[in-house]
Design a protein around this motif. Structure first.
Motif, mmCIF file in Angstrom:
data_model
loop_
_atom_site.group_PDB
_atom_site.id
_atom_site.type_symbol
_atom_site.label_atom_id
_atom_site.label_comp_id
_atom_site.label_asym_id
_atom_site.label_seq_id
_atom_site.Cartn_x
_atom_site.Cartn_y
_atom_site.Cartn_z
ATOM 1 N N TYR A 32 0.921 -1.282 0.129
ATOM 2 C CA TYR A 32 -0.026 0.000 -0.025
ATOM 3 C C TYR A 32 0.627 1.314 -0.050
ATOM 4 O O TYR A 32 1.704 1.385 0.926
ATOM 5 C CB TYR A 32 -0.827 0.141 1.300
ATOM 6 C CG TYR A 32 -2.088 -0.968 1.119
ATOM 7 C CD1 TYR A 32 -2.037 -2.296 1.345
ATOM 8 C CD2 TYR A 32 -3.108 -0.479 0.676
ATOM 9 C CE1 TYR A 32 -3.027 -3.124 1.158
ATOM 10 C CE2 TYR A 32 -4.527 -1.139 0.391
ATOM 11 C CZ TYR A 32 -4.065 -2.581 0.817
ATOM 12 O OH TYR A 32 -5.266 -3.298 0.485
ATOM 13 N N ASP A 33 0.374 2.283 -0.729
ATOM 14 C CA ASP A 33 0.926 3.704 -0.721
ATOM 15 C C ASP A 33 0.358 4.329 0.480
ATOM 16 O O ASP A 33 -0.792 3.756 0.655
ATOM 17 C CB ASP A 33 0.865 4.199 -2.286
ATOM 18 C CG ASP A 33 1.294 3.414 -3.350
ATOM 19 O OD1 ASP A 33 0.555 3.208 -4.378
ATOM 20 O OD2 ASP A 33 2.702 3.342 -3.331
ATOM 21 N N ALA A 35 -0.379 8.078 2.893
ATOM 22 C CA ALA A 35 -0.402 9.436 2.795
ATOM 23 C C ALA A 35 -0.740 10.078 4.087
ATOM 24 O O ALA A 35 -1.368 9.315 4.945
ATOM 25 C CB ALA A 35 -1.198 9.864 1.813
ATOM 26 N N ALA A 50 2.985 12.044 0.721
ATOM 27 C CA ALA A 50 2.569 10.882 0.551
ATOM 28 C C ALA A 50 3.691 10.046 0.365
ATOM 29 O O ALA A 50 4.821 10.691 0.035
ATOM 30 C CB ALA A 50 1.709 10.702 -0.661
ATOM 31 N N THR A 52 5.390 6.195 -1.480
ATOM 32 C CA THR A 52 5.192 4.675 -2.072
ATOM 33 C C THR A 52 5.308 3.686 -1.089
ATOM 34 O O THR A 52 5.961 3.867 -0.071
ATOM 35 C CB THR A 52 5.826 4.908 -3.372
ATOM 36 O OG1 THR A 52 7.347 5.070 -2.990
ATOM 37 C CG2 THR A 52 5.600 5.758 -4.450
ATOM 38 N N ARG A 53 4.748 2.774 -1.636
ATOM 39 C CA ARG A 53 4.708 1.392 -0.959
ATOM 40 C C ARG A 53 6.162 1.015 -0.596
ATOM 41 O O ARG A 53 6.544 0.289 0.296
ATOM 42 C CB ARG A 53 4.154 0.330 -1.522
ATOM 43 C CG ARG A 53 4.460 -0.123 -2.969
ATOM 44 C CD ARG A 53 3.361 -0.560 -3.858
ATOM 45 N NE ARG A 53 2.234 0.032 -4.207
ATOM 46 C CZ ARG A 53 1.007 -0.357 -4.664
ATOM 47 N NH1 ARG A 53 0.929 -1.654 -5.041
ATOM 48 N NH2 ARG A 53 0.056 0.423 -4.883
ATOM 49 N N THR A 58 8.626 10.126 -2.343
ATOM 50 C CA THR A 58 7.600 10.903 -1.553
ATOM 51 C C THR A 58 7.311 12.258 -2.149
ATOM 52 O O THR A 58 7.912 12.548 -3.222
ATOM 53 C CB THR A 58 8.575 11.317 -0.291
ATOM 54 O OG1 THR A 58 9.729 11.842 -0.690
ATOM 55 C CG2 THR A 58 8.874 10.069 0.580
ATOM 56 N N ASN A 100 -3.753 1.200 -2.926
ATOM 57 C CA ASN A 100 -3.073 0.483 -3.708
ATOM 58 C C ASN A 100 -3.406 1.237 -5.281
ATOM 59 O O ASN A 100 -3.188 0.121 -6.055
ATOM 60 C CB ASN A 100 -3.042 -0.900 -3.499
ATOM 61 C CG ASN A 100 -4.674 -1.453 -3.635
ATOM 62 O OD1 ASN A 100 -5.394 -0.761 -4.008
ATOM 63 N ND2 ASN A 100 -4.654 -2.579 -3.143
ATOM 64 N N SER A 103 0.241 6.205 -5.726
ATOM 65 C CA SER A 103 0.683 7.390 -4.838
ATOM 66 C C SER A 103 0.195 8.734 -5.595
ATOM 67 O O SER A 103 0.510 9.129 -6.610
ATOM 68 C CB SER A 103 2.258 7.604 -4.648
ATOM 69 O OG SER A 103 2.594 8.391 -3.592
ATOM 70 N N THR A 104 -0.730 9.332 -4.574
ATOM 71 C CA THR A 104 -1.338 10.459 -5.276
ATOM 72 C C THR A 104 -1.751 11.513 -4.041
ATOM 73 O O THR A 104 -2.008 11.003 -2.944
ATOM 74 C CB THR A 104 -2.733 10.075 -6.133
ATOM 75 O OG1 THR A 104 -3.460 11.210 -6.273
ATOM 76 C CG2 THR A 104 -3.707 9.109 -5.088
ATOM 77 N N TYR A 110 -7.519 6.733 -1.882
ATOM 78 C CA TYR A 110 -7.209 5.922 -0.742
ATOM 79 C C TYR A 110 -8.489 5.312 -0.032
ATOM 80 O O TYR A 110 -9.493 5.953 -0.051
ATOM 81 C CB TYR A 110 -6.771 6.970 0.391
ATOM 82 C CG TYR A 110 -5.196 7.372 -0.172
ATOM 83 C CD1 TYR A 110 -5.052 8.783 -0.803
ATOM 84 C CD2 TYR A 110 -3.894 6.816 -0.053
ATOM 85 C CE1 TYR A 110 -3.929 9.121 -1.409
ATOM 86 C CE2 TYR A 110 -2.770 7.149 -0.546
ATOM 87 C CZ TYR A 110 -2.817 8.376 -1.009
ATOM 88 O OH TYR A 110 -1.523 8.995 -1.556
#
Length: 123
Positions: A32-33, A35, A50, A52-53, A58, A100, A103-104, A110
Motif C-alpha cells: 500500500y501507498d 499518505a 505521501a 510509495t509502498r 515521496t 493501492n 501514490s497520489t 485511498y
C-alpha cells in the motif's frame, strides 16, 4: 479488518516539533501507498504528504516542504510523520490513509483511513 491508528498528536508551541505515527493492521502494509491528510475546522481535508509502498518516492504539499518528513517501516507496518518548525496554521486533525491505486494527492484514491489525531500549534 483493516485498521489504521494514528498516535502522537498534541499541543505544541510555534516552532516546535512533533512526531506522528500510523500503525496499520489487517493489510499487507508493503502493498500500500500511504499518505497523510489534514483537516482544520471549517476547511476541507487537504493533502499533506505521501509515500510509495517501497518508501523510495515521496511527495509533499508546498506548505509543508522542508518542515515535514514522511517515512515508513514496512517491517513494523508503520508510517511516520516528523513535523518541525510548526506554525499555528498547521493546527488540524491529521489522518493517515492507505491505498493501492498509485501514490497520489487525491483523497479519493485511498481506501482506508485512520480516525485522526489532533495537532494544535499555539502562537
Amino acid at each position: 479488518q483493516v485498521q489504521l491508528v494514528e498516535t502522537g498528536g498534541g499541543l505544541v508551541q510555534t516552532g516546535g516539533s512533533l512526531r506522528l505515527s500510523c500503525a496499520a493492521s489487517g493489510l499487507t502494509f508493503s502493498n500500500y501507498d500511504m499518505a497523510w491528510f489534514r483537516q482544520a475546522p471549517g476547511n476541507e481535508r487537504e493533502f499533506v504528504m505521501a509515500i510509495t509502498r517501497s518508501g523510495q518516492v515521496t511527495m509533499y504539499a508546498d506548505s509543508v516542504k522542508g518542515r515535514f518528513t514522511i517515512s515508513r517501516d514496512n517491517a513494523e507496518s508503520t508510517m511516520y510523520h516528523q513535523m518541525t518548525s510548526l506554525k499555528p496554521e498547521d493546527t488540524a486533525v491529521y489522518y493517515c490513509a492507505a491505498g493501492n491505486r498509485g501514490s497520489t494527492r487525491r483523497s479519493t484514491f485511498y481506501d482506508y483511513w485512520g480516525q485522526g489525531t489532533q495537532v494544535t500549534v499555539s502562537s
